[in-house]
Design an enzyme around this catalytic site. Sequence first.
Site: not given
Length: 256
Positions: A113, A221, A223
Amino acid sequence: MARPTVGIIGNTHLINDQYPAQAVGEHNISAVAEVTGALPLLVPALPSAADIPALLNTFDGFILPGGRPNVHPRFYGQEPTEAHGTFDENRDELVLPLIRAAVEHGTAILGICRGFQEFNVAFGGSLHPEIRDLPGRLNHRMPPDGTLEEKFEHRHVVSLSPGGVFARVFGADEVLVNSLHGQGIDEVGERIVVEGYAPDGTHEAIHVAGAPGFALAVQWHPEWRAGEDPVSRPLFEAFGAALCRQKELQVSRKAS
């Protein structure tokens, strides 16, 4: 052999809107620890607290995570406006040269990001202050309401260059991802290779041309629940494999 170490760049955070702190999201920590097998450590985004040669000698890789403040437009030759939002210039001052140094050093580096946007700026590119204001573009910002699960749910596909770096990592030419960003790439930086686009043309996946090591970044994202997601997991596994190669190289250098 000891576990590889990953420096996760922190973000400036105010506890109780008053006490300054450095923070890293737990999902970034979990993605590193559980998927790559490396040891995650926070790197404060404070140029006065760490010099780049020391960081490169300490860590086998770096993650540049997302963050609410944006890259200050002075780093790509523009004046700040209300649309540019808030800034964390300490992080800018540390991370932009760190990206270039890590790429030249061959240190594994993954941008997420804001980190994706930092990759582009580090190599001379610029950013749109607000993607949703461009004709024909989607609103890529985090939904204002709902649970975290709803905010991070998949929202659009990303089309990848067939046979490219990302297509090889994911084993597919199209992946489904979340979307939680306001800014995005305008002018593409020198050495930045774009391999992924959202349906509205927004840049979503890039790598650095000629980098001797892992140097990839994504606008979404990965993660978020990385161990469970069929797109996130292979990305972090590829990052983990690069970390192991870097660790082996360091051990070999010390032995010689």
